[in-house]
Design an enzyme around this catalytic site. Structure first.
Site, PDB file in Angstrom:
ATOM      1  CG  ASP A  74      38.135  25.423  42.507  1.00  0.00           C
ATOM      2  OD1 ASP A  74      38.684  25.764  43.567  1.00  0.00           O
ATOM      3  OD2 ASP A  74      37.195  26.045  41.992  1.00  0.00           O
ATOM      4  CD  GLU A  89      41.611  24.443  49.592  1.00  0.00           C
ATOM      5  OE1 GLU A  89      41.263  23.291  49.887  1.00  0.00           O
ATOM      6  OE2 GLU A  89      40.781  25.360  49.376  1.00  0.00           O
TER       7      GLU A  89
END
Length: 383
Positions: free
Chosen positions: A26, A270
Site C-alpha cells: 500500500d 501489486e
C-alpha cells in the site's frame, strides 16, 4: 514507452491518504505516486498511519514530499493551504475532520478513491464512476473511483516518464559490484520476493532445468526467510547448483535495479508486479491470498489478458500452470512447470510493449482530476 503530457491543475496541491495494513504494498504504491506527481511539479503530502517503511523505501535524492502522521492529524484539518485533489488510497477512510473541512471549503477538492489493481471485468465497468456522499461528514460531496488496470478502459499503471531511459543506461555488472553480489557471466540470476506460503521447494526443484544446467544465483529480498531456503536446498541436494544470497532492504530505485539485473523475477502483491512488467523480464506473480479464495479468479483474469493470443503455444500452458502452482491454486508435480527461457523472455518484452501503448496512471489521474475540477465535480459546499 511514451507518456502523453497531461494538463496541470492551476493549483496543483495533492494530499494522498494511506493506511498500512500488513505489508509494504500500500505505502509502496502511494510513495511511487507521490514521487511521480512531485516530479511533474505538483505539491504533494502523504498522510499515513505508518511511515516506518519509508526509512528504507525512499530513494536518496528523490522528490520532496511532506509526510504527515495520521494519528497526529485526525482531530483537525491539515495545516496549510487546502488540497486541490485528495487521493484516498484503497478505501482507507480519511479522518472525519478532514472530510468535513473539504465539505466546508469554498471550492471542495476533487476526491478520488485509488483502488487496488486487478484485471477482472468489474474494473472497466467501475473505473471513473462517482460515489455521491449522502450522509456523514462528506455529505454533498462526490468521491470518484479510479481503477488501475491493464487495458485502455482503466486508469493504467504507474510508470515514470523516464523509466525506459533509466533502464537502458543501467549497468548491471556495476550494480552487482555495489551490492557486493558475487556475479559472473555464467550465472543465471533469480530475484525472490514472496509471501511465507510460497512453495519454495517446488521453485528450487524447477530452477536447474530452467537454467539449462547453468549455476543459479537466487537473490532473496529481506522479507524472505533465507534459512528456510538453505534447508530446502540441502534436503533436495541442490546446494551445489543454486546459491542463495540475502539482500538488504532496498530502496524503490534499487528494487527496480534488481528486477532489471535478473533473468527471472518472483514478485508479490501489486507494486512489485507492476515493476516486474516494466523490467521486461520473465516473472511469476504471487497474489495476496484471500480467505474466500478471491485471489484465484483475480489470477485467472490476469492470465487471460497476459496470455491472450499465445494459448496455442507450447510455453503458455506451462506459464499458466506455474502461476497457479506458485499461488497454491493447482496441484502439480513437485517442480514448478517453468517455460523455456527464450520464449518466456520474448513474451515479457512483447507484454511490456503492449502495456506501454497506454497512458500511464499518473498522466491519466492528472487528466481525470483536471476534468472533474473544471466541472466542479468535487461537490457543492453548503450555503
Amino acid at each position: 514507452m511514451t507518456n502523453t503530457p497531461a494538463p496541470r491543475l492551476a493549483l496543483a496541491r495533492w494530499d494522498i491518504y494511506c493506511r498500512v495494513i500488513d505489508n509494504f504494498g500500500d505505502i509502496g504504491v502511494c510513495w511511487r505516486l507521490c514521487q511521480d506527481l512531485a516530479s511533474r511539479g505538483h505539491s504533494v503530502r502523504l498522510v499515513t498511519d505508518d511511515a516506518s517503511a519509508l526509512a528504507w523505501m525512499r530513494t536518496p535524492g528523490g522528490q520532496p514530499v511532506e509526510v504527515l502522521v495520521w494519528s497526529a492529524s485526525e482531530a483537525a484539518p491539515l495545516p496549510g493551504p487546502a488540497a486541490d485533489v485528495v487521493v484516498e488510497a484503497f478505501g482507507c477512510d480519511p479522518p472525519a475532520a478532514h472530510v468535513a473541512a473539504w465539505r466546508q471549503a469554498s471550492i471542495p477538492p476533487v476526491w478520488l478513491n485509488l483502488e487496488y489493481l486487478s484485471a477482472e471485468p468489474y474494473v472497466e465497468r467501475s473505473h471513473g464512476l462517482p460515489s455521491p456522499q449522502c450522509s456523514g461528514p462528506g455529505e454533498g460531496l462526490s468521491k470518484w473511483f479510479f481503477y488501475p488496470g491493464f487495458t485502455e478502459r482503466t486508469g493504467g499503471l504507474l510508470r515514470e516518464p523516464d523509466v525506459q531511459q533509466r533502464q537502458q543506461r543501467f549497468d548491471a555488472r556495476h550494480w552487482w559490484g555495489q551490492m557486493g553480489v558475487p556475479w559472473h557471466a555464467a550465472l543465471r540470476t533469480v530475484s525472490l520476493f514472496c509471501y511465507p506460503q510460497a512453495p519454495l521447494p517446488a521453485l528450487l526443484a524447477a530452477l536447474p532445468a530452467w537454467s539449462e544446467g547453468a549455476p543459479v544465483l537466487l537473490l532473496c529480498t529481506a522479507s524472505v526467510n533465507a534459512m528456510l531456503l538453505e534447508e530446502a536446498l540441502q534436503s533436495q541436494g541442490l546446494a551445489q547448483r543454486i546459491q542463495v544470497q540475502r539482500l538488504p532492504w532496498l530502496s524503490q530505485a534499487d528494487y527496480d535495479h534488481l528486477l532489471w539485473a535478473c533473468d527471472l523475477n518472483l514478485v508479490r502483491g501489486e507494486d512489485s508486479l507492476v515493476r516486474a512488467q516494466w523490467a521486461g523480464r520473465p516473472f511469476l506473480w504471487q497474489l495476496y491470498a484471500q480467505d474466500d479464495g478471491a485471489h484465484g479468479p483475480k489470477l485467472d483474469a490476469f492470465l487471460s489478458l497476459h496470455l491472450a493470443g499465445a494459448e496455442g503455444s507450447a510455453w503458455a500452458p506451462l506459464l499458466r500452470q506455474a502461476m497457479q502452482q506458485w499461488n497454491g491454486l493447482a496441484l502439480g508435480s513437485r517442480a514448478l512447470a517453468l517455460p523455456e527461457g527464450a520464449a518466456w523472455q520474448a513474451h515479457a518484452l512483447a507484454w511490456r510493449e503492449r502495456l506501454s501503448q497506454q497512458p500511464d496512471l499518473c498522466t491519466q489521474l492528472l487528466a481525470f482530476a483536471q476534468q472533474k475540477a473544471q466541472h466542479g465535480a468535487g461537490g457543492t459546499a453548503p450555503a
